[in-house]
Design a protein around this motif. Structure first.
Motif, PDB file in Angstrom:
ATOM      1  N   THR A  40      -1.595  -9.591  -3.544  1.00  0.00           N
ATOM      2  CA  THR A  40      -1.462  -8.162  -3.823  1.00  0.00           C
ATOM      3  C   THR A  40      -1.788  -7.830  -5.273  1.00  0.00           C
ATOM      4  O   THR A  40      -2.521  -6.881  -5.553  1.00  0.00           O
ATOM      5  CB  THR A  40      -0.031  -7.697  -3.489  1.00  0.00           C
ATOM      6  OG1 THR A  40       0.259  -7.998  -2.122  1.00  0.00           O
ATOM      7  CG2 THR A  40       0.116  -6.206  -3.703  1.00  0.00           C
ATOM      8  N   ASP A  61       6.572  -4.466   1.973  1.00  0.00           N
ATOM      9  CA  ASP A  61       5.280  -3.808   1.908  1.00  0.00           C
ATOM     10  C   ASP A  61       5.289  -2.493   2.686  1.00  0.00           C
ATOM     11  O   ASP A  61       4.608  -1.531   2.318  1.00  0.00           O
ATOM     12  CB  ASP A  61       4.194  -4.737   2.460  1.00  0.00           C
ATOM     13  CG  ASP A  61       2.790  -4.209   2.212  1.00  0.00           C
ATOM     14  OD1 ASP A  61       2.482  -3.871   1.058  1.00  0.00           O
ATOM     15  OD2 ASP A  61       1.999  -4.136   3.176  1.00  0.00           O
ATOM     16  N   LYS A  87       6.155  -2.618  -6.181  1.00  0.00           N
ATOM     17  CA  LYS A  87       5.875  -3.552  -5.090  1.00  0.00           C
ATOM     18  C   LYS A  87       5.426  -4.901  -5.645  1.00  0.00           C
ATOM     19  O   LYS A  87       5.853  -5.960  -5.167  1.00  0.00           O
ATOM     20  CB  LYS A  87       4.795  -2.994  -4.171  1.00  0.00           C
ATOM     21  CG  LYS A  87       4.462  -3.881  -2.978  1.00  0.00           C
ATOM     22  CD  LYS A  87       3.285  -3.346  -2.195  1.00  0.00           C
ATOM     23  CE  LYS A  87       3.614  -2.033  -1.548  1.00  0.00           C
ATOM     24  NZ  LYS A  87       2.510  -1.551  -0.684  1.00  0.00           N
TER      25      LYS A  87
END
Length: 356
Positions: free
Chosen positions: A250, A226, A235
């Motif tokens: 996320t 991260d 990501k």
């Protein structure tokens, strides 16, 4: 010979470089690594321990008490024709569907260690008896992430169907299914009630501690990722590959629900390592297992998409709004911390008793 030597040297070099880079990441991004580990601990205490431990203990007890053979008898024709497995797998697979990722693996390992099934059956069942439970999908994903229990139910239903479909598909391509029991009578294993309870609690305590170790470790890695990766989509991909809880937290902010369904079906490498650990002496083909998990994730995402359209549930796709993370404070963490402490004391006491 030369090719094997070169491959060995290359793999060693790659592993060395990755290890050095990881050490550098831990030093440079120590704060992010620490925050990730803390998030992993909170996830273990607030979600994993209360949702997994009871089902793991129940699964082990069903096997050790001999109930798996009794409860599975009515399902013998279905288990043999659809999955090519003995009837004693029926309660284990059911608990895998409602318990969580490693519950099925723990039950299969217990059946195999007690010599109630063949190695081929154990490997076969381990390939598909993998599912995130209602506690995770309904409470965490549905209620905590999306504030909508129906979304959690939709993903859970899709994942259960995908598990059953993959189990049937694996059986269709199994060349040994006609001799699934190898004409061998496996032992009818049964412990006295008191011993079954104690050993089930011990096995489950060891299993849940192994799971928590992997979750904290991979959460720390996710914290480093991260801090390093700035691109949102890349990501999300890395987090889905590594750890499902961090990925869902996320991805829910900027991805459609189908992506969450895929992540929960795939599980991430953290879940994969948990299952490898839970299987114990059962060694499966890890590449095949990885590919089947991708298949399960894809089927889960597809079924989730169809169900969302059928139920006409409107969701914000790639929304710019943020989704609240699950709350990990309050009495739940305290009670779970006490539970973990009790389990550690229990393991320490039994170890001393065996030594004496």
């Amino acid at each position: 010979m030369f090719v094997n030597t070169m491959l060995h040297k290359t793999s060693t070099a790659v592993m060395t470089i990755c290890t050095l880079l990881l050490c550098a990441g831990v030093i440079i991004y120590s704060q992010e690594c620490s925050s990730g580990a803390i998030n992993g601990i909170e996830m273990c205490l607030s979600v994993l321990v209360p949702s997994l431990f009871p089902f793991m203990a129940l699964s082990s007890f069903i096997v050790k008490s001999g109930l798996s053979q009794i409860l599975g008898r009515p399902f013998k024709p279905i288990m043999k024709k659809v999955f090519g497995l003995d009837s004693c797998f029926a309660p284990v697979i059911l608990l895998a569907l409602i318990g969580g990722y490693p519950v099925g693996a723990r039950g299969i390992s217990s059946l195999y260690e007690n010599k109630m099934i063949s190695e081929h059956q154990a490997k076969k069942a381990a390939m598909f008896a993998v599912c995130s439970g209602p506690g995770f999908l309904i409470n965490f994903v549905g209620m905590s992430i999306y504030k909508n229990k129906t979304i959690g139910l939709v993903i859970l239903t899709s994942q259960i169907i995908s598990v059953l479909l993959i189990g049937g598909i694996i059986n269709l391509f199994d060349r040994k299914k006609d001799n699934y029991n190898s004409n061998k009578e496996y032992s009818a294993y049964r412990l006295p009630l008191g011993n079954a309870v104690v050993e089930s609690a011990l096995d489950s305590a060891k299993g849940i501690l192994n799971i928590c170790v992997f979750v904290v470790l991979f959460s720390a890695f996710c914290g480093i990722m991260d801090g390093i990766i700035a691109d949102g989509m890349f990501k999300n991909f890395i987090l889905c590959l590594l750890e499902v809880c961090a990925a869902i937290n996320t991805c829910a902010k900027n991805c459609p629900i189908e992506m969450i369904a895929f992540a929960s079906g795939f599980g991430g490498l953290c879940v994969h390592f948990q299952i490898y650990s839970a299987l114990g002496k059962i060694k499966i083909n890890r590449l095949s297992f990885f590919c089947i998990r991708i298949m399960q994730g894809a089927i889960t995402a597809l079924l989730t998409h169809l169900e969302l359209n059928l139920l006409k549930i409107e969701t914000m796709v790639f929304s710019t709004s943020t989704v609240e993370n699950a709350s990990t404070s309050g009495g739940t963490i305290i009670s779970c911390a006490v539970l973990v402490g009790v389990m550690l004391c229990f393991l320490y006491t039994l170890k001393n008793n065996k030594a004496n």
